[in-house]
Write an enzyme that holds these catalytic residues in place. Structure first.
Site, short mmCIF file in Angstrom:
data_model
loop_
_atom_site.label_atom_id
_atom_site.label_comp_id
_atom_site.label_asym_id
_atom_site.label_seq_id
_atom_site.Cartn_x
_atom_site.Cartn_y
_atom_site.Cartn_z
N LYS A 1 0.70 -19.99 16.54
CA LYS A 1 2.19 -19.90 16.00
C LYS A 1 2.04 -18.91 14.95
CE LYS A 1 3.16 -23.67 18.49
NZ LYS A 1 3.93 -23.90 19.70
N TRP B 1 6.75 -33.56 19.42
CA TRP B 1 5.35 -33.46 19.16
C TRP B 1 4.96 -34.93 18.48
CZ3 TRP B 1 3.45 -30.74 22.65
CH2 TRP B 1 3.96 -29.57 23.10
N ASP C 1 0.37 -32.67 11.30
CA ASP C 1 0.16 -31.60 12.49
C ASP C 1 1.21 -30.55 11.91
OD1 ASP C 1 0.69 -29.96 14.57
OD2 ASP C 1 1.29 -31.62 15.96
#
Lengths: 363, 363
Positions: free
Chosen positions: B196, B102, B172
């Protein structure tokens, strides 16, 4: 207890859709978990995505050569994505037909990205109408022609697609998508944030012709390039899964319970006529904003003789559980949003209330 | 019947949250309509938005001088919004710490917007670790330092914030937001797509310091400018109302049912230890990917001795209703995502299964 909710969006949803979402909330049949909890790459959600695409294809007769995408960011993000993908790098400017507040907001983003012309602007008419094809002309160099099919704030609607010369026609159909059948082949791209007719807030449906998908440069921010979403089949990143699930349930409702978009359009026209007849028969007590032939079938906008009566109207309507009728804060007055899912009984209740209120308060 | 669903996201949600959403699905108390149907500008939704902000503020101790936003587009859109707002027009480059897939994806978007340095890249270690502060240095001209607090695919996590020199630290935190208490004052900005730990797919929470809000140029596409969202209090356009409602319910669950983030973190560490203990005690039958001190508390990644055993493991786990355990398609193996809402009993069931499976299949 549920009101008759005339909100302009997010707006009323079909009760059978809400009931099914409620029944399946803890466990989607066969998935072992809520639709809110499942991986977007697992079979149960992939089936929902495919079903949503197929049902929209069936409802609208989407021909081959078009892609259906489910994106985030609402119409506001489309205001930028359209010119970033379709105007940047083109030789000619884009053409924007301005028939109300949302078209103007889209124009304000487009000018950041390239040259934009305005072949027609309803400003001189206080945005009470749409143009006839003979009212404007489109240059042969046009990158695309952009219009807003229904302006929710003014209550002004195109009942047919405007002329686009030979340029691709791009439509913001956010507030009237799925309210009538369309010939998609007339469009280069049509998009709609879902929270009026097609679903909840949080998903935007984009139907785009293959050749236009290719216009976006690779240098665009990844999320803003249509091609990435096409290549990823709306899974370039995690899509708004629950919102897509509801879009699918609503498409199923339109196909099976309503019988398709011809039937839906007939009902929508009947619902709108009930309210416009009250306005037209009120001897000026109710004053509609839009010119008759450009009136919206989705958003019926009107004013009362003075602010005092408007306050009284709003208070008494609320007492009868007719809610969210206030006009947009930029224009005042009232706006009855009567999207696909507003039941006929709700419109009848509002019509009767409007008639009674006029009778009791007319000078 | 509900499985124990170890999906990496969208992921398991707290059952009491789903039950309340189910109970209120047809009619939000006091609203006369479903939360899916109400105007984002009406009192009932405004109260939800305010509650979500206040509850996040309380959970994380967000100090004054920070704004909390609810945006669309997921982390992918943040990959572009961060450099568009915080790098464009700055004199120095941005610094990206790369600890997995990511971070690399965020880097790929940042380089489209300006000069980017990589002070540390875990590539040579197959992304099995995070750097120590002494492993890299940040130039004094840095526009910001960017890191991914938890890499879901590799199962690698920063357990403390990395050094940023004097530059704003941008995080992030998509896959570990709200899993432990944070000192927000150490961050310039922290963001998380919700699917999540914090909610369903379709909303991204951004906490940003006031001075950074001002960095974005007016020429940015409207939706991509943080300032527009701050000025509009997350109502620059219609926000994803239902997703925000769920974020609020989850924040309430963390505060009231769980007792805050200290308690949540303790439970999360205990849950992770159960699985890592099985891996460590398996004599190499289970092979974890991450270095011990960098292991993720959220995503436990591991492999089995061969593909045949992995297929068997997956099939038998499914039979016991332990689902969505497959690793990301880019790395294979297994990934048990044990976010906040995964109940301890689910982890116990997986632990017991892993122990039994190893016993029966170890050579």
């Amino acid at each position: 207890m549920r009101d008759y909710n005339f909100s302009a969006g997010p707006a009323v949803l079909p009760l059978p859709v809400l009931e099914r979402a409620q029944a399946e909330m803890l466990c989607l049949p066969g998935a072992g978990a809520s639709v809110l909890e499942i991986s977007h790459r697992g079979k149960p959600f992939m089936a929902i995505l495919e079903s949503a695409k197929q049902n929209l294809k069936e409802l609208l007769g989407i021909p081959d050569g078009y892609q259906t995408l489910f994106l985030q960011g609402g119409s506001r993000l489309q205001f930028s994505m359209v010119p970033m993908n379709l105007l940047r790098g083109q030789t000619g400017p884009a053409d924007y037909l301005l028939t109300g507040a949302w078209g103007k907001a889209a124009y304000a983003e487009a000018v950041k990205e390239g040259e934009v012309r305005v072949p027609w602007d309803g400003k001189q008419f206080s945005y009470d109408r749409t143009p006839a094809d003979s009212d404007y002309s489109i240059g042969s160099d046009s990158a695309y022609v952009y219009f807003t099919s229904n302006e929710t704030i003014e209550g002004v609607q195109f009942h047919e697609e405007p002329a686009a010369g030979g340029a691709p026609l791009i439509c913001d159909a956010s507030s009237d998508f799925l309210h009538r059948p369309l010939d998609i082949s007339r469009y280069g791209m049509i998009y709609a944030c879902a929270q009026k007719n097609a679903g909840p807030a949080g998903v935007t449906i984009v139907i785009i012709r293959d050749d236009l998908v290719e216009r976006g440069a690779k240098s665009l921010p990844g999320y803003l390039n249509y091609k990435n979403h096409v290549d990823g089949d709306s899974m370039y990143n995690t899509p708004p899964t629950f919102a897509i699930y509801l879009v699918d349930l609503i498409a199923q409702w339109l196909l099976k319970d309503i019988g398709g978009l011809d039937a839906m359009y007939k009902t929508n026209q009947e619902k709108a006529k009930m309210l416009y007849d009250v306005i037209d028969g009120s001897n000026g007590f109710y004053q509609g904003h839009a010119q008759r032939e450009c009136r919206s079938v989705m958003n019926v906008t009107f004013r009362l003789p003075n602010e005092e009566l408007e306050k009284k109207f709003n208070a008494e309507a609320s007492q009868q559980r007719l809610t969210s009728l206030k006009g947009h804060r930029s224009v005042g007055g009232f706006r009855a949003s009567i999207y696909n899912a507003m039941p006929r009984e709700g419109v009848v209740a509002l019509r009767d209330f409007m008639q009674d209120f006029a009778k009791q308060n007319q000078a």
